[in-house]
Every structure is written in structure tokens, then in C-alpha cells.
Design a protein around this motif. Structure first.
Motif, PDB file in Angstrom:
ATOM      1  N   VAL A  39       0.822  -1.206   0.000  1.00  6.95           N
ATOM      2  CA  VAL A  39       0.000   0.000   0.000  1.00  6.95           C
ATOM      3  C   VAL A  39       0.863   1.266   0.000  1.00  6.95           C
ATOM      4  O   VAL A  39       0.625   2.192  -0.780  1.00  6.95           O
ATOM      5  CB  VAL A  39      -0.943   0.001   1.226  1.00  6.95           C
ATOM      6  N   ALA A  40       1.874   1.310   0.871  1.00  7.57           N
ATOM      7  CA  ALA A  40       2.636   2.544   1.074  1.00  7.57           C
ATOM      8  C   ALA A  40       3.769   2.728   0.073  1.00  7.57           C
ATOM      9  O   ALA A  40       4.102   3.859  -0.296  1.00  7.57           O
ATOM     10  CB  ALA A  40       3.201   2.576   2.485  1.00  7.57           C
ATOM     11  N   LEU A  41       4.379   1.617  -0.371  1.00  6.09           N
ATOM     12  CA  LEU A  41       5.547   1.702  -1.238  1.00  6.09           C
ATOM     13  C   LEU A  41       5.326   1.091  -2.617  1.00  6.09           C
ATOM     14  O   LEU A  41       6.265   0.976  -3.399  1.00  6.09           O
ATOM     15  CB  LEU A  41       6.746   1.011  -0.562  1.00  6.09           C
ATOM     16  N   SER A  42       4.083   0.681  -2.877  1.00  7.14           N
ATOM     17  CA  SER A  42       3.722   0.077  -4.174  1.00  7.14           C
ATOM     18  C   SER A  42       4.522  -1.187  -4.457  1.00  7.14           C
ATOM     19  O   SER A  42       4.789  -1.506  -5.631  1.00  7.14           O
ATOM     20  CB  SER A  42       3.910   1.091  -5.311  1.00  7.14           C
ATOM     21  N   GLU A  43       4.916  -1.914  -3.430  1.00  4.02           N
ATOM     22  CA  GLU A  43       5.584  -3.189  -3.632  1.00  4.02           C
ATOM     23  C   GLU A  43       4.552  -4.254  -3.990  1.00  4.02           C
ATOM     24  O   GLU A  43       3.441  -4.251  -3.490  1.00  4.02           O
ATOM     25  CB  GLU A  43       6.366  -3.582  -2.368  1.00  4.02           C
ATOM     26  N   LYS A  44       4.969  -5.191  -4.843  1.00  2.00           N
ATOM     27  CA  LYS A  44       4.027  -6.175  -5.361  1.00  2.00           C
ATOM     28  C   LYS A  44       3.530  -7.120  -4.276  1.00  2.00           C
ATOM     29  O   LYS A  44       4.257  -7.487  -3.358  1.00  2.00           O
ATOM     30  CB  LYS A  44       4.694  -6.987  -6.475  1.00  2.00           C
ATOM     31  N   MET A  45       2.277  -7.520  -4.403  1.00  2.00           N
ATOM     32  CA  MET A  45       1.659  -8.497  -3.499  1.00  2.00           C
ATOM     33  C   MET A  45       0.942  -9.527  -4.363  1.00  2.00           C
ATOM     34  O   MET A  45      -0.277  -9.445  -4.573  1.00  2.00           O
ATOM     35  CB  MET A  45       0.682  -7.792  -2.551  1.00  2.00           C
ATOM     36  N   PRO A  46       1.649 -10.528  -4.923  1.00  2.00           N
ATOM     37  CA  PRO A  46       1.033 -11.509  -5.821  1.00  2.00           C
ATOM     38  C   PRO A  46      -0.022 -12.354  -5.112  1.00  2.00           C
ATOM     39  O   PRO A  46      -0.032 -12.447  -3.877  1.00  2.00           O
ATOM     40  CB  PRO A  46       2.228 -12.374  -6.253  1.00  2.00           C
ATOM     41  N   PRO A  47      -0.909 -12.995  -5.880  1.00  2.00           N
ATOM     42  CA  PRO A  47      -1.956 -13.834  -5.265  1.00  2.00           C
ATOM     43  C   PRO A  47      -1.400 -14.918  -4.350  1.00  2.00           C
ATOM     44  O   PRO A  47      -1.991 -15.211  -3.308  1.00  2.00           O
ATOM     45  CB  PRO A  47      -2.666 -14.437  -6.483  1.00  2.00           C
ATOM     46  N   LEU A  48      -0.256 -15.511  -4.740  1.00  2.00           N
ATOM     47  CA  LEU A  48       0.312 -16.563  -3.898  1.00  2.00           C
ATOM     48  C   LEU A  48       0.678 -16.045  -2.514  1.00  2.00           C
ATOM     49  O   LEU A  48       0.634 -16.784  -1.525  1.00  2.00           O
ATOM     50  CB  LEU A  48       1.554 -17.154  -4.586  1.00  2.00           C
ATOM     51  N   ALA A  49       1.026 -14.769  -2.429  1.00  2.00           N
ATOM     52  CA  ALA A  49       1.390 -14.192  -1.145  1.00  2.00           C
ATOM     53  C   ALA A  49       0.217 -14.189  -0.171  1.00  2.00           C
ATOM     54  O   ALA A  49       0.404 -14.319   1.038  1.00  2.00           O
ATOM     55  CB  ALA A  49       1.913 -12.773  -1.340  1.00  2.00           C
TER      56      ALA A  49
END
Length: 296
Positions: free
Chosen positions: A263-273
Motif C-alpha cells: 500500500v505505502a511503497l507500491s511493492e508487489k503483493m502476488p496472489p500466492l502471497a
């Protein structure tokens, strides 16, 4: 007859996890505006100032023995100077927030291995199963969102030293810690941490600080959210429960840190996560819940 746990202690794990998890992303943002030792010095200095004012107003009792002073100071140095200091050095030497959170997730495993000899706690198969499941879920979260190469070796070294600080701080507090007024404990702990930070600050030099509203908000969060509320809750939970079970709560930090970074740094959050997030939460529940009839 079992005593009813106070409401603040029931809510403490959730509040701690939210504040602590967000701290990874917040600290990384803050390091865009100030060098690591300078940021820590500002953070510790403001906490000491707040605690000093509260001490003058509340007049809480001081530790009665030199040993009590020493134990408070040791915990303060291990958690404040060693843990936070090397975490920040890891950030500026190439460690991503998610990778650092994963390394810190090893803490409950290390604590569980040491706790039986250190504090006399017995770690059952249910706790071990929950710890393994939580670590597996945490690893899935972090691995799923890594899209860059490994961090530099120096960054991993600093992260390992930070892990050692939080492990030893938790174990020392559990074995030697006694109840002290929170203001007294924080004032002594942060004072010792600040003093031990000074040589590193002198070696690195006081770098330039970019004073702007984002940095002020970051500093306010690190001082109030992390240094005062989260650390206070962590030490209170350690005193109230078994150290290995309390430490297992930290397994939720990496997936929540990844969520905040998304949310804050636009780092990826893939579905597997998200699958890993569920696994980590299940592991924490298994490791920390008590059977009916278990004494509190």
C-alpha cells in the motif's frame, strides 16, 4: 479460580502487530530523508524527552537495586541500539523490507530453541508445529513478492546482527525482567540505548536531514507508534506469557509488513502471497492458543 485478563492485554497482540508491521515500511520511508544513525538518534532523543517529562509529572519509583538498573539497560541496548540500529543499516545496504521481515521471523524459532535452557519453558509439539507452519507461510509471502536479486552480503550480516539483538533482548527480559513502572523502564532503556548509539553516530557522522512533512510524520510514528506503544506492549506481553508463545506472534509481521509495503511503497503483493498470509496466521494461532483447562 482463573483471573480475567484485562482488556488491554487481550487487544495487545493485534495492536502490537499492526504498529510493528507498519514500522518496516515507515522506517524505510524515513531513511529517504535522514541517515540511519541520525534517524535513530532523533527517535531515541524524542522518546527520552517524552519519558523525562512524564517522569517529572508522575514521579514513578526507580529500580531498587543496581541489578535492576543493569537489566533494564541491557534490554534497552539489545532492543534499541542493536536491533533497530542494525535493521536500519540493513535497509541502507540493500535489504528490502520484506526480506528483513522474513529474517526477523526467524526470531521465534531461535527463541524456542534457547528458551528451555534459558528460562525453563517447555516447548510442546503443538508449538513446534505452529512455528513451522507460520514460518512456511511467511516464506511463501516473501518469496512470492521478490522480483529482484539477492541483497548484498553486508546487508544480510547487519540483518543477522539485528536478529541477535531482538532474540537476546526478549530472552533477557523474560529471565531477569521484573515489573517496573513503564515510564521508568522506558526512560532507562532508551537512555542506555541512546548512550550506546553515540559511538556509531560519531563514526558515521550526523548527516543532513531533509525536514518536511513526510519526515515529520515518519518520526512521529516511529517515536509514538513503535518506540512507545509497540515496544511497551511487547515487553508487557513477554512478562505476562511464555516467551516462545509471545515471540510466535512475530510470525505475522512479515506478511503484514508486505501488505503495508504494497500500500505505502507500491511493492508487489502476488496472489500466492495471500495464501502465505493465511498459512502464517494459522501457524500463529496453533502456536499461541491454549487448551481448555490450561492455567493462564
Amino acid at each position: 479460580m482463573p483471573q480475567t485478563r484485562p482488556l488491554w492485554l487481550i487487544l495487545a497482540p493485534a495492536i502490537f502487530l499492526i504498529l510493528w508491521s507498519a514500522g518496516f515500511a515507515v522506517a524505510k520511508i524515513g531513511l529517504q530523508y535522514a541517515p540511519p544513525m541520525t534517524l535513530l538518534a532523533l527517535r531515541f532523543g524524542l522518546v527520552i524527552l517524552i519519558m523525562a517529562v512524564m517522569f517529572l509529572v508522575l514521579r514513578p519509583p526507580l529500580p531498587e537495586t543496581a541489578a535492576d538498573w543493569l537489566h533494564l539497560a541491557i534490554v534497552g541496548v539489545l532492543i534499541q541500539t542493536v536491533y533497530f540500529g542494525f535493521c536500519y543499516m540493513g535497509f541502507v545496504n540493500g535489504i528490502a523490507a520484506g526480506t528483513l521481515a522474513l529474517i526477523m521471523a526467524l526470531q521465534p524459532i531461535v527463541v524456542a530453541l534457547i528458551a528451555p535452557r534459558w528460562s525453563g519453558e517447555q516447548i510442546g509439539w503443538r508449538q513446534w508445529g505452529g512455528l513451522v507452519l507460520a514460518l512456511s507461510g511467511t516464506a511463501v509471502v516473501i518469496v512470492a513478492r521478490l522480483d529482484i536479486g539477492p541483497a548484498p552480503l553486508l546487508g544480510f550480516l547487519f540483518s543477522a546482527l539485528a536478529l541477535g539483538g531482538i532474540v537476546m533482548g526478549s530472552l533477557w527480559e523474560k529471565r531477569f525482567g521484573r515489573y517496573h513502572h513503564p515510564v521508568t523502564a522506558n526512560l532507562i532503556g532508551y537512555g542506555a540505548g541512546f548512550i550506546c548509539l553515540l559511538p556509531f553516530l560519531a563514526a558515521q557522522g550526523v548527516g543532513p536531514v531533509e525536514w518536511n512533512m513526510p519526515f515529520i510524520w515518519v518520526l512521529a510514528y516511529l517515536v509514538i507508534g513503535n518506540s512507545l506503544i509497540a515496544i511497551g506492549l511487547l515487553l508487557a506481553m513477554i512478562r505476562a506469557g511464555e516467551v516462545a508463545k509471545v515471540s510466535a506472534l512475530l510470525f505475522l509481521v512479515p506478511p503484514l509488513a508486505a501488505l503495508v509495503a504494497w500500500v505505502a511503497l507500491s511493492e508487489k503483493m502476488p496472489p500466492l502471497a495471500w495464501v502465505g498470509l493465511v498459512l502464517a496466521g494459522a501457524g500463529v494461532y496453533i502456536a499461541t492458543r491454549k487448551h481448555k483447562g490450561t492455567a493462564p
